[in-house]
Design a protein around this motif. Structure first.
Motif, PDB file in Angstrom:
ATOM      1  N   MET A   1      76.327  40.230  37.234  1.00  0.00           N
ATOM      2  CA  MET A   1      77.524  39.186  36.760  1.00  0.00           C
ATOM      3  C   MET A   1      77.467  39.443  34.978  1.00  0.00           C
ATOM      4  N   THR A   2      77.063  40.451  34.623  1.00  0.00           N
ATOM      5  CA  THR A   2      76.959  41.208  33.395  1.00  0.00           C
ATOM      6  C   THR A   2      78.688  40.922  32.175  1.00  0.00           C
ATOM      7  N   THR A   3      77.911  39.725  31.359  1.00  0.00           N
ATOM      8  CA  THR A   3      78.611  39.088  30.419  1.00  0.00           C
ATOM      9  C   THR A   3      78.664  40.310  29.306  1.00  0.00           C
ATOM     10  N   ALA A   4      79.552  39.611  28.488  1.00  0.00           N
ATOM     11  CA  ALA A   4      79.851  40.334  27.051  1.00  0.00           C
ATOM     12  C   ALA A   4      78.908  40.059  25.446  1.00  0.00           C
ATOM     13  N   ASP A   5      77.714  39.498  26.435  1.00  0.00           N
ATOM     14  CA  ASP A   5      76.805  39.216  25.142  1.00  0.00           C
ATOM     15  C   ASP A   5      75.461  39.192  26.251  1.00  0.00           C
ATOM     16  N   SER A   6      75.710  39.567  27.453  1.00  0.00           N
ATOM     17  CA  SER A   6      74.120  40.136  27.994  1.00  0.00           C
ATOM     18  C   SER A   6      73.282  41.337  26.792  1.00  0.00           C
ATOM     19  N   PRO A   7      72.592  41.142  26.753  1.00  0.00           N
ATOM     20  CA  PRO A   7      71.410  41.915  26.384  1.00  0.00           C
ATOM     21  C   PRO A   7      71.149  43.096  26.780  1.00  0.00           C
ATOM     22  N   ASP A   8      71.364  44.286  26.243  1.00  0.00           N
ATOM     23  CA  ASP A   8      70.860  45.744  26.432  1.00  0.00           C
ATOM     24  C   ASP A   8      71.521  46.163  28.079  1.00  0.00           C
ATOM     25  N   ARG A   9      72.894  45.175  28.001  1.00  0.00           N
ATOM     26  CA  ARG A   9      72.754  45.640  29.783  1.00  0.00           C
ATOM     27  C   ARG A   9      73.744  46.932  29.931  1.00  0.00           C
ATOM     28  N   ASP A  10      73.538  47.452  28.895  1.00  0.00           N
ATOM     29  CA  ASP A  10      73.331  50.019  29.723  1.00  0.00           C
ATOM     30  C   ASP A  10      71.874  50.124  30.231  1.00  0.00           C
ATOM     31  N   GLU A  11      70.499  49.056  29.979  1.00  0.00           N
ATOM     32  CA  GLU A  11      69.567  49.441  29.873  1.00  0.00           C
ATOM     33  C   GLU A  11      69.352  49.509  31.623  1.00  0.00           C
ATOM     34  N   THR A  12      68.956  50.483  32.376  1.00  0.00           N
ATOM     35  CA  THR A  12      68.523  50.805  33.527  1.00  0.00           C
ATOM     36  C   THR A  12      66.790  49.668  33.885  1.00  0.00           C
ATOM     37  N   ILE A  13      66.686  48.937  34.478  1.00  0.00           N
ATOM     38  CA  ILE A  13      65.850  48.308  34.816  1.00  0.00           C
ATOM     39  C   ILE A  13      65.157  48.318  35.774  1.00  0.00           C
ATOM     40  N   ILE A  14      65.747  48.500  37.398  1.00  0.00           N
ATOM     41  CA  ILE A  14      65.542  49.172  38.495  1.00  0.00           C
ATOM     42  C   ILE A  14      65.568  50.680  38.693  1.00  0.00           C
ATOM     43  N   VAL A  15      64.843  50.980  38.738  1.00  0.00           N
ATOM     44  CA  VAL A  15      64.845  53.096  39.359  1.00  0.00           C
ATOM     45  C   VAL A  15      64.162  53.047  40.367  1.00  0.00           C
ATOM     46  N   ALA A  16      64.899  53.551  41.942  1.00  0.00           N
ATOM     47  CA  ALA A  16      64.783  53.445  42.576  1.00  0.00           C
ATOM     48  C   ALA A  16      64.905  54.965  43.970  1.00  0.00           C
ATOM     49  N   GLU A  17      64.744  56.187  43.617  1.00  0.00           N
ATOM     50  CA  GLU A  17      64.790  56.943  43.874  1.00  0.00           C
ATOM     51  C   GLU A  17      64.274  57.702  44.944  1.00  0.00           C
ATOM     52  N   HIS A  18      65.416  58.205  45.904  1.00  0.00           N
ATOM     53  CA  HIS A  18      65.053  58.881  47.794  1.00  0.00           C
ATOM     54  C   HIS A  18      63.630  58.042  47.757  1.00  0.00           C
ATOM     55  N   LEU A  19      63.693  57.334  48.157  1.00  0.00           N
ATOM     56  CA  LEU A  19      62.726  55.714  49.390  1.00  0.00           C
ATOM     57  C   LEU A  19      62.987  56.219  50.439  1.00  0.00           C
ATOM     58  N   CYS A  20      62.295  56.520  51.484  1.00  0.00           N
ATOM     59  CA  CYS A  20      61.677  56.946  52.463  1.00  0.00           C
ATOM     60  C   CYS A  20      60.542  55.230  53.077  1.00  0.00           C
ATOM     61  N   ARG A  21      60.963  55.248  54.370  1.00  0.00           N
ATOM     62  CA  ARG A  21      60.366  54.775  54.732  1.00  0.00           C
ATOM     63  C   ARG A  21      60.725  54.252  56.647  1.00  0.00           C
ATOM     64  N   THR A  22      59.226  54.527  57.379  1.00  0.00           N
ATOM     65  CA  THR A  22      59.889  54.485  58.752  1.00  0.00           C
ATOM     66  C   THR A  22      58.479  53.538  59.701  1.00  0.00           C
ATOM     67  N   PHE A  23      58.947  52.762  60.253  1.00  0.00           N
ATOM     68  CA  PHE A  23      57.598  52.250  61.381  1.00  0.00           C
ATOM     69  C   PHE A  23      58.397  52.617  62.450  1.00  0.00           C
ATOM     70  N   PRO A  24      56.365  51.848  62.768  1.00  0.00           N
ATOM     71  CA  PRO A  24      56.370  53.072  64.323  1.00  0.00           C
ATOM     72  C   PRO A  24      57.249  52.651  64.783  1.00  0.00           C
ATOM     73  N   GLY A  25      57.519  53.874  66.130  1.00  0.00           N
ATOM     74  CA  GLY A  25      58.514  52.816  67.480  1.00  0.00           C
ATOM     75  C   GLY A  25      59.241  55.164  67.330  1.00  0.00           C
ATOM     76  N   PRO A  26      59.563  55.824  66.156  1.00  0.00           N
ATOM     77  CA  PRO A  26      60.057  55.069  64.966  1.00  0.00           C
ATOM     78  C   PRO A  26      61.580  54.374  64.977  1.00  0.00           C
ATOM     79  N   VAL A  27      61.226  53.222  63.659  1.00  0.00           N
ATOM     80  CA  VAL A  27      62.108  52.981  63.230  1.00  0.00           C
ATOM     81  C   VAL A  27      62.608  53.758  61.959  1.00  0.00           C
ATOM     82  N   VAL A  28      63.827  54.382  61.306  1.00  0.00           N
ATOM     83  CA  VAL A  28      63.696  54.761  59.728  1.00  0.00           C
ATOM     84  C   VAL A  28      64.492  53.330  59.326  1.00  0.00           C
TER      85      VAL A  28
END
Length: 253
Positions: A1-28
């Motif tokens: 819930m971004t509010t009007a007075d949220s600081p730097d609300r257009d700044e990206t704080i989390i960048v997760a790119e092309h994540l892959c994770r496979t567990f034994p099985g295999p389970v993607v």
């Protein structure tokens, strides 16, 4: 819930790119997943069971390792560097599906034993901080109680206070209400809502669609480890672009 007075609300704080994770099985669990979160934004992640939602959250704070891809939190890359991983753990608080206050410690001691407060300069400083945190989750009158004396909703609010004791820049919630009786869900959602209104960056895995509609800024729909659809909340619920999203929403209404 971004509010009007949220600081730097257009700044990206989390960048997760092309994540892959496979567990034994295999389970993607994650299959080329890319998500970005802005500072002060509330991102809700939904999808069927086994879609990779919890794995995604656990990867964001290093509890699970990705097989490939990149994660950057507030400019810090989550990589093999132990210093970086510890720094991210200090930046990111997490509340789990299971309710986990330490049963043999009073509520105030559950808060005081978090790493940041345990390193406080003196006991008075730690005590003051724990009082403030308990007031923030509406448990100021339960400081001397033990977890067994609390309801499930109150215990989960202790878990939230413990996570907030880190002074995190990001809060992750993994089905934080799913283990609660229906009458206790609202009190935990109220605390989460207040955090959102205060400008906390939040990534929330939940089945509570009312909360998602009311509080989130964007919604991500996952299935089989992949991002099916991502949209602003109103567009997601009223004008979903993908047929699979429309089918899922029909099933849960």
């Amino acid at each position: 819930m971004t509010t009007a007075d949220s600081p730097d609300r257009d700044e990206t704080i989390i960048v997760a790119e092309h994540l892959c994770r496979t567990f034994p099985g295999p389970v993607v669990a994650l299959d080329d997943l890319s998500v970005r979160v802005r500072r002060g934004e509330v991102l809700v992640v939904i999808g069927p069971s086994g879609s990779g939602k919890s794995t995604f959250l656990r990867c964001l704070n290093g509890l699970e390792q990705i097989d490939s891809g990149t994660i950057v939190i507030d400019g810090i890359p989550l990589d093999a560097s132990e210093a970086n991983r510890l720094a991210i753990r200090r930046e990111v608080g997490m509340v789990f599906q299971s309710i986990n206050p330490e049963p043999h410690r009073a509520v105030r001691d559950n808060i005081n034993q978090t790493p940041r407060l345990a390193r406080a300069r003196n006991r008075n400083e730690a005590a003051r901080a724990s009082r403030d945190l308990l007031a923030r989750v509406d448990l100021a009158d339960k400081a001397d109680s033990y977890p067994a004396q609390l309801s499930g909703g109150q215990q989960q609010r202790v878990s939230i206070a413990r996570a907030l004791a880190l002074h995190p820049k990001v809060m992750l919630f993994d089905e934080a209400t799913s283990a609660l009786d229906p009458e206790m869900i609202g009190e935990v959602l109220d605390v989460m809502r207040a955090l959102a209104e205060g400008g906390m960056t939040m990534v929330v895995v939940t089945h509570e669609m009312g909360f998602a509609r009311e509080v989130s800024d964007r919604v991500v729909f996952m299935e089989a480890g992949r991002l099916v659809e991502e949209a602003a909340t109103e567009d997601f619920f009223l004008r979903p672009a993908q047929e699979r999203t429309r089918e899922f929403l029909r099933q849960i209404r």
